[in-house]
Design a protein around this motif. Structure first.
Motif, mmCIF file in Angstrom:
data_model
loop_
_atom_site.group_PDB
_atom_site.id
_atom_site.type_symbol
_atom_site.label_atom_id
_atom_site.label_comp_id
_atom_site.label_asym_id
_atom_site.label_seq_id
_atom_site.Cartn_x
_atom_site.Cartn_y
_atom_site.Cartn_z
ATOM 1 N N GLU A 19 0.861 -1.182 0.000
ATOM 2 C CA GLU A 19 0.000 0.000 0.000
ATOM 3 C C GLU A 19 0.890 1.223 0.000
ATOM 4 O OE1 GLU A 19 -2.545 -0.043 3.396
ATOM 5 O OE2 GLU A 19 -3.457 -1.940 2.868
ATOM 6 N N GLY A 20 0.376 2.314 -0.524
ATOM 7 C CA GLY A 20 1.109 3.561 -0.478
ATOM 8 C C GLY A 20 1.105 4.277 -1.808
ATOM 9 N N TYR A 21 2.028 5.219 -1.930
ATOM 10 C CA TYR A 21 2.041 6.134 -3.061
ATOM 11 C C TYR A 21 3.460 6.325 -3.573
ATOM 12 C CZ TYR A 21 -2.456 7.043 -1.000
ATOM 13 O OH TYR A 21 -3.701 6.879 -0.479
ATOM 14 N N ARG A 22 3.553 6.664 -4.860
ATOM 15 C CA ARG A 22 4.843 6.949 -5.487
ATOM 16 C C ARG A 22 4.741 8.259 -6.249
ATOM 17 N NH1 ARG A 22 8.306 2.275 -5.938
ATOM 18 N NH2 ARG A 22 9.925 3.790 -6.443
ATOM 19 N N ILE A 23 5.834 8.991 -6.272
ATOM 20 C CA ILE A 23 5.971 10.169 -7.110
ATOM 21 C C ILE A 23 6.620 9.709 -8.411
ATOM 22 C CG2 ILE A 23 7.186 12.374 -7.404
ATOM 23 C CD1 ILE A 23 4.926 12.584 -5.401
ATOM 24 N N VAL A 24 6.095 10.196 -9.529
ATOM 25 C CA VAL A 24 6.667 9.861 -10.828
ATOM 26 C C VAL A 24 7.036 11.171 -11.531
ATOM 27 C CG1 VAL A 24 6.287 8.742 -13.053
ATOM 28 C CG2 VAL A 24 5.296 7.757 -10.973
ATOM 29 N N TYR A 25 8.285 11.215 -11.996
ATOM 30 C CA TYR A 25 8.806 12.388 -12.685
ATOM 31 C C TYR A 25 8.774 12.132 -14.187
ATOM 32 C CZ TYR A 25 10.828 12.852 -8.044
ATOM 33 O OH TYR A 25 11.011 12.911 -6.687
ATOM 34 N N PHE A 26 8.339 13.134 -14.941
ATOM 35 C CA PHE A 26 8.286 13.028 -16.395
ATOM 36 C C PHE A 26 9.237 14.036 -17.014
ATOM 37 C CE2 PHE A 26 4.295 11.376 -14.857
ATOM 38 C CZ PHE A 26 4.146 10.221 -15.606
ATOM 39 N N TYR A 27 9.957 13.551 -18.010
ATOM 40 C CA TYR A 27 10.888 14.364 -18.775
ATOM 41 C C TYR A 27 10.367 14.408 -20.207
ATOM 42 C CZ TYR A 27 13.668 13.231 -14.680
ATOM 43 O OH TYR A 27 14.096 13.068 -13.391
ATOM 44 N N ASN A 28 11.091 15.033 -21.114
ATOM 45 C CA ASN A 28 10.612 15.126 -22.497
ATOM 46 C C ASN A 28 10.345 13.764 -23.128
ATOM 47 O OD1 ASN A 28 10.515 17.924 -22.709
ATOM 48 N ND2 ASN A 28 12.692 18.047 -23.145
ATOM 49 N N ASP A 29 11.209 12.790 -22.863
ATOM 50 C CA ASP A 29 11.095 11.520 -23.580
ATOM 51 C C ASP A 29 11.142 10.287 -22.670
ATOM 52 O OD1 ASP A 29 13.700 11.936 -22.856
ATOM 53 O OD2 ASP A 29 14.565 11.305 -24.761
ATOM 54 N N LYS A 30 10.991 10.486 -21.352
ATOM 55 C CA LYS A 30 11.039 9.351 -20.437
ATOM 56 C C LYS A 30 10.368 9.713 -19.120
ATOM 57 C CE LYS A 30 15.500 10.519 -18.429
ATOM 58 N NZ LYS A 30 16.804 10.061 -18.017
ATOM 59 N N TYR A 31 10.265 8.724 -18.254
ATOM 60 C CA TYR A 31 9.779 8.976 -16.899
ATOM 61 C C TYR A 31 10.643 8.216 -15.919
ATOM 62 C CZ TYR A 31 7.434 4.404 -17.072
ATOM 63 O OH TYR A 31 7.161 3.064 -17.176
ATOM 64 N N SER A 32 10.566 8.640 -14.666
ATOM 65 C CA SER A 32 11.341 8.017 -13.605
ATOM 66 C C SER A 32 10.449 7.889 -12.370
ATOM 67 C CB SER A 32 12.559 8.883 -13.296
ATOM 68 O OG SER A 32 13.251 8.397 -12.181
ATOM 69 N N ILE A 33 10.428 6.710 -11.785
ATOM 70 C CA ILE A 33 9.630 6.501 -10.583
ATOM 71 C C ILE A 33 10.471 6.898 -9.385
ATOM 72 C CG2 ILE A 33 8.412 4.809 -9.170
ATOM 73 C CD1 ILE A 33 7.788 3.335 -11.803
ATOM 74 N N GLY A 34 9.920 7.779 -8.574
ATOM 75 C CA GLY A 34 10.654 8.344 -7.456
ATOM 76 C C GLY A 34 10.233 7.787 -6.111
ATOM 77 N N GLU A 35 10.156 8.677 -5.145
ATOM 78 C CA GLU A 35 9.936 8.340 -3.752
ATOM 79 C C GLU A 35 8.651 7.543 -3.515
ATOM 80 O OE1 GLU A 35 10.321 11.462 -4.849
ATOM 81 O OE2 GLU A 35 12.315 11.982 -4.166
ATOM 82 N N TYR A 36 8.686 6.802 -2.423
ATOM 83 C CA TYR A 36 7.534 6.046 -1.927
ATOM 84 C C TYR A 36 7.196 6.567 -0.534
ATOM 85 C CZ TYR A 36 5.083 2.489 0.710
ATOM 86 O OH TYR A 36 4.180 1.850 1.517
ATOM 87 N N CYS A 37 5.913 6.663 -0.232
ATOM 88 C CA CYS A 37 5.442 6.957 1.126
ATOM 89 C C CYS A 37 4.143 6.201 1.370
ATOM 90 C CB CYS A 37 5.179 8.448 1.328
ATOM 91 S SG CYS A 37 6.630 9.377 1.802
#
Length: 102
Positions: A19-37
């Motif tokens: 359970e929980g949440y993730r921050i996802v960062y988007f760039y021009n041509d890709k994405y990156s999965i970030g922090e979890y809380c």
């Protein structure tokens, strides 16, 4: 954008977040999965101005999801947008960087 729950649930050690949440960062041509809380409010720890955190007063107060996403956009100039996802794959909210008119 749809992101696989499999990607959202995996931590760096290969275990799953149930359970929980993730921050996802988007760039021009890709994405990156970030922090979890486990809670949305928990992401505010990352915006504390002191390290180490000695007191709860060192952590900015949670105002809203929109404020949270704005904080990421203000801190990370290279991202084009940011989103908050539930680890089950549901996009809770997203925010694009405003393009400046010349």
């Amino acid at each position: 954008m749809n992101i696989s729950p499999i990607e959202l649930k995996k931590n760096k050690g290969g275990k799953d977040y149930e359970e929980g949440y993730r921050i996802v960062y988007f760039y021009n041509d890709k994405y990156s999965i970030g922090e979890y809380c486990q809670t949305i409010e928990g992401f505010m720890v990352g915006f504390a101005e002191t390290n180490p955190i000695f007191d709860d007063d060192d952590i900015p107060k949670f105002i809203s999801i929109d404020d949270l996403l704005n904080r990421y956009l203000n801190d990370l100039k290279e991202i084009t947008s940011v989103a908050l996802y539930n680890v089950n794959g549901e996009c809770i909210a997203s925010k694009d960087r405003e393009k400046k008119l010349i």
